[in-house]
Scaffold this active site. Sequence first.
Site, mmCIF file in Angstrom:
data_model
loop_
_atom_site.group_PDB
_atom_site.id
_atom_site.type_symbol
_atom_site.label_atom_id
_atom_site.label_comp_id
_atom_site.label_asym_id
_atom_site.label_seq_id
_atom_site.Cartn_x
_atom_site.Cartn_y
_atom_site.Cartn_z
ATOM 1 N N GLU A 180 -24.548 -1.116 33.860
ATOM 2 C CA GLU A 180 -23.737 -2.591 34.152
ATOM 3 C C GLU A 180 -24.229 -2.741 35.145
ATOM 4 O O GLU A 180 -24.765 -4.257 35.123
ATOM 5 C CB GLU A 180 -21.842 -1.996 35.420
ATOM 6 C CG GLU A 180 -21.610 -3.227 35.831
ATOM 7 C CD GLU A 180 -20.360 -3.354 36.828
ATOM 8 O OE1 GLU A 180 -20.822 -2.388 37.920
ATOM 9 O OE2 GLU A 180 -19.044 -3.718 36.465
ATOM 10 N N GLU A 213 -9.618 -11.803 42.878
ATOM 11 C CA GLU A 213 -8.478 -10.961 41.482
ATOM 12 C C GLU A 213 -7.285 -11.088 41.508
ATOM 13 O O GLU A 213 -6.577 -11.243 41.101
ATOM 14 C CB GLU A 213 -9.239 -9.453 41.475
ATOM 15 C CG GLU A 213 -7.955 -9.083 39.840
ATOM 16 C CD GLU A 213 -8.642 -7.319 39.120
ATOM 17 O OE1 GLU A 213 -10.034 -6.508 39.164
ATOM 18 O OE2 GLU A 213 -8.467 -6.697 39.504
ATOM 19 N N CYS A 243 -12.921 -4.621 37.210
ATOM 20 C CA CYS A 243 -13.492 -3.577 37.681
ATOM 21 C C CYS A 243 -14.614 -2.107 37.184
ATOM 22 O O CYS A 243 -15.694 -1.594 37.167
ATOM 23 C CB CYS A 243 -13.641 -3.095 39.125
ATOM 24 S SG CYS A 243 -11.655 -1.831 39.160
ATOM 25 N N LYS A 284 -21.829 2.783 35.269
ATOM 26 C CA LYS A 284 -22.788 1.741 36.704
ATOM 27 C C LYS A 284 -24.258 1.476 35.618
ATOM 28 O O LYS A 284 -24.803 -0.049 36.611
ATOM 29 C CB LYS A 284 -22.461 2.389 38.144
ATOM 30 C CG LYS A 284 -21.111 2.090 37.977
ATOM 31 C CD LYS A 284 -20.381 0.792 38.643
ATOM 32 C CE LYS A 284 -18.690 0.470 38.985
ATOM 33 N NZ LYS A 284 -18.181 -0.854 39.226
ATOM 34 N N CYS A 296 -12.166 6.638 38.924
ATOM 35 C CA CYS A 296 -13.339 6.855 39.550
ATOM 36 C C CYS A 296 -13.959 8.138 40.112
ATOM 37 O O CYS A 296 -14.550 8.913 40.219
ATOM 38 C CB CYS A 296 -13.597 6.203 39.967
ATOM 39 S SG CYS A 296 -13.817 4.402 39.569
ATOM 40 N N GLU A 322 -25.948 -10.846 33.114
ATOM 41 C CA GLU A 322 -25.725 -11.752 33.620
ATOM 42 C C GLU A 322 -25.882 -12.013 34.713
ATOM 43 O O GLU A 322 -24.690 -12.008 35.687
ATOM 44 C CB GLU A 322 -24.024 -11.991 33.020
ATOM 45 C CG GLU A 322 -23.467 -10.744 33.079
ATOM 46 C CD GLU A 322 -23.312 -9.887 32.055
ATOM 47 O OE1 GLU A 322 -24.320 -9.964 31.751
ATOM 48 O OE2 GLU A 322 -22.108 -9.314 31.364
ATOM 49 N N GLU A 340 -6.022 -14.803 41.379
ATOM 50 C CA GLU A 340 -6.586 -14.767 40.011
ATOM 51 C C GLU A 340 -5.053 -14.680 39.494
ATOM 52 O O GLU A 340 -4.595 -15.625 38.715
ATOM 53 C CB GLU A 340 -7.590 -14.346 39.427
ATOM 54 C CG GLU A 340 -8.256 -14.563 37.566
ATOM 55 C CD GLU A 340 -8.748 -13.626 37.256
ATOM 56 O OE1 GLU A 340 -9.534 -12.704 37.769
ATOM 57 O OE2 GLU A 340 -8.998 -13.850 36.215
ATOM 58 N N SER A 353 -9.613 -10.219 33.866
ATOM 59 C CA SER A 353 -9.417 -10.779 35.382
ATOM 60 C C SER A 353 -11.183 -11.047 34.822
ATOM 61 O O SER A 353 -11.874 -10.294 33.780
ATOM 62 C CB SER A 353 -9.770 -9.697 36.137
ATOM 63 O OG SER A 353 -10.397 -10.846 37.339
HETATM 64 FE FE1 HC1 Z 1 -15.351 2.698 41.208
HETATM 65 FE FE2 HC1 Z 1 -14.727 0.542 41.804
HETATM 66 S S1 HC1 Z 1 -13.532 1.986 42.411
HETATM 67 S S2 HC1 Z 1 -15.025 0.764 39.291
HETATM 68 O O1 HC1 Z 1 -13.471 4.255 39.612
HETATM 69 O O2 HC1 Z 1 -13.715 -1.167 40.981
HETATM 70 O O3 HC1 Z 1 -17.703 4.006 39.867
HETATM 71 O O4 HC1 Z 1 -15.547 4.857 43.456
HETATM 72 O O5 HC1 Z 1 -16.940 1.846 43.103
HETATM 73 O O6 HC1 Z 1 -17.621 -1.237 41.323
HETATM 74 O O7 HC1 Z 1 -14.877 -0.461 43.929
HETATM 75 C C1 HC1 Z 1 -16.642 3.783 40.279
HETATM 76 C C2 HC1 Z 1 -15.114 4.292 42.381
HETATM 77 C C3 HC1 Z 1 -16.511 2.293 42.011
HETATM 78 C C4 HC1 Z 1 -16.718 -0.543 41.824
HETATM 79 C C5 HC1 Z 1 -15.258 0.634 43.925
#
Ligand code: HC1
Length: 583
Positions: free
Chosen positions: A374, A286, A312, A371, A516, A379, A289, A332
């Site tokens: 996700e 990132e 993220c 998550k 998070c 993909e 980028e 990103s």
């Molecule tokens: Fe997160 Fe991440 S910080 S998104 O908040 O970018 O869930 O903790 O794991 O993937 O590293 C969450 C936290 C986490 C991702 C990272």
Amino acid sequence: METIKLTIDNCQIEVEKGTTIYKAAKKIGIDIPVLCYMNLEHLNIENKPAGCRICVVEVEGRKNLAPSCSTECLNGMVVKTNTMRVLNARKTVLELILSDHPKDCLTCPKSGRCDLQDMAVRLGVRQIPGQEFAEMSTYKVDFSPSIIRDMDKCIMCRRCETMCNDFQTVGALGAINRGFMSVVAPAFEQDLQKSPCTYCGQCVAVCPTGALTEVDHTPKVVRELANPKKTVIVQTAPAVRAALGEEFGMEAGTLVTGKLAAALRRLGFDYVFDTDFAADLTIMEEGTELLGRISKFMEGDKNVKLPILTSCCPGWVNFFETNYPDMLNVPSTARSPQQMFGAIAKTYFANKIGVKREDLVVVSIMPCLAKKYECQREEFSVNGNPDVDYALSTRELAHLIKEANINFNDLPDEDFDHPLGESTGAAVIFGATGGVIEAATRTAYEVFTKKTLEKVDFHQLRGMDGIRSATVDFNGTPIRIGIAHGLGNARKLLDRIRSGEEQYHAIEVMACPGGCIGGGGQPLHHGDASVLTARTMAIYREDANKPIRKSHENPYITALYNEFLGHPMSEKAHHLLHTHYFD
Ligand code: HC1
Ligand code: SF4
């Protein structure tokens, strides 16, 4: 300031005009029971539909009992919070609520953490008269990739609606029907999956009953761990270490990184890794980028998209895909650390240990419910085999540890395994709002200026304000950074950018309050802002104590590029570590 004098339970008190009886009583240590009421002062969110009537009190001279959560104090008021009439009324109200509530407390996923159950204990309810007259609602259970809606258990407190509509501005939930059949649901009573829900989990985090709970992946993980043919590896998100201890009676803000690694090993995972490793990798991709876009912009390229938006947080990704389809080329393209980890684990690492992709199971421990969704996005799989197989929340992990007879508090501190367990301080701060962009700044500064960053702490990027901005001096080039946490705040910031009112080079967005650390899968904190602050401080403590604090100095990341990826944004990196968005 105009003040009001009144008496509550024979105590005289003076409060600011506009104060409710509930808040006035709280000031003098009187804890009036509440069920639908919710006050998240730190987020400026108050839910007071005065719907449940549990908080009623007697006000001298008034015929009807008054809901203390929404009745303002008046001069000379005499309030009684615990008369027999009040106690009886509260009990009757609760009995009515329970009359059309399922009685499967023994097996309900919320058992032991249910506000309704606690209230029945507190008010001494021993029987539920009149049940035969109640019409039991019979809604089908709605399963989504992250959240289960069991609307027979909805008590119409409207807390979820407030979080979804007022704080997140998503608008996935609203009240429908009347009487015993009334519930909160997506428009046209559709399933959550067909609504604009982002799976942020903030509704689940405030639901007082088992109406909204997370999809439980623990039985599937236990089955994989018991399968001798499978190599099962685990990654754990930055924010989990700052909150898991709360499930074992530890004070908020206790860091349990070492115990967490030890517990995962005792649960039988073959390798215990850290999402933080992939967070360092995210910064490499990132950050490259970002610098690429800034250089092009400085060269006068009018097509370059700035600000770059972090990508993220899956709740946030879902939100911009739904709400900003005209801006899909702005964020990103870097995948989240969870997904980068999975992609590297099932290629580079599987190859290193000689295990076939289908025989390697990747489990994540996440503070987040989105998550789960996700890792199921199409993909992020190869021929139907996902890069990350299961995502457990911090709460699910705590259950698993307890079920497996592990005495968490007495565990020794252990380290993560290598190579996907090594990380820097920059990675751990991903867990707090502002952390991703601070981590990116540490690396981008050095790459851009070719100078060593003497002070790695960017205090101007930290804090709990919903929207923050700061300018960081890249050796004469001012880099403008924006930060938002909570989707309502993100919407405000994005609207300002879309209208041209504000300009930034980079923006970090996290869907949950505090980032998070305040995720929908974390231990329930009942709106206590001090818990979020303590977790945030723990995150920065871990960063400060790390020997390496910049992502590009992680030796295992360097080795990964040398041995496998080539360089950031290489063709291979692009294929494995980047993505595209859908409207
Ligand atoms: Fe997160 Fe991440 S910080 S998104 O908040 O970018 O869930 O903790 O794991 O993937 O590293 C969450 C936290 C986490 C991702 C990272
Ligand atoms: Fe709304 Fe988030 Fe709940 Fe979805 S998960 S209904 S977006 S609060």
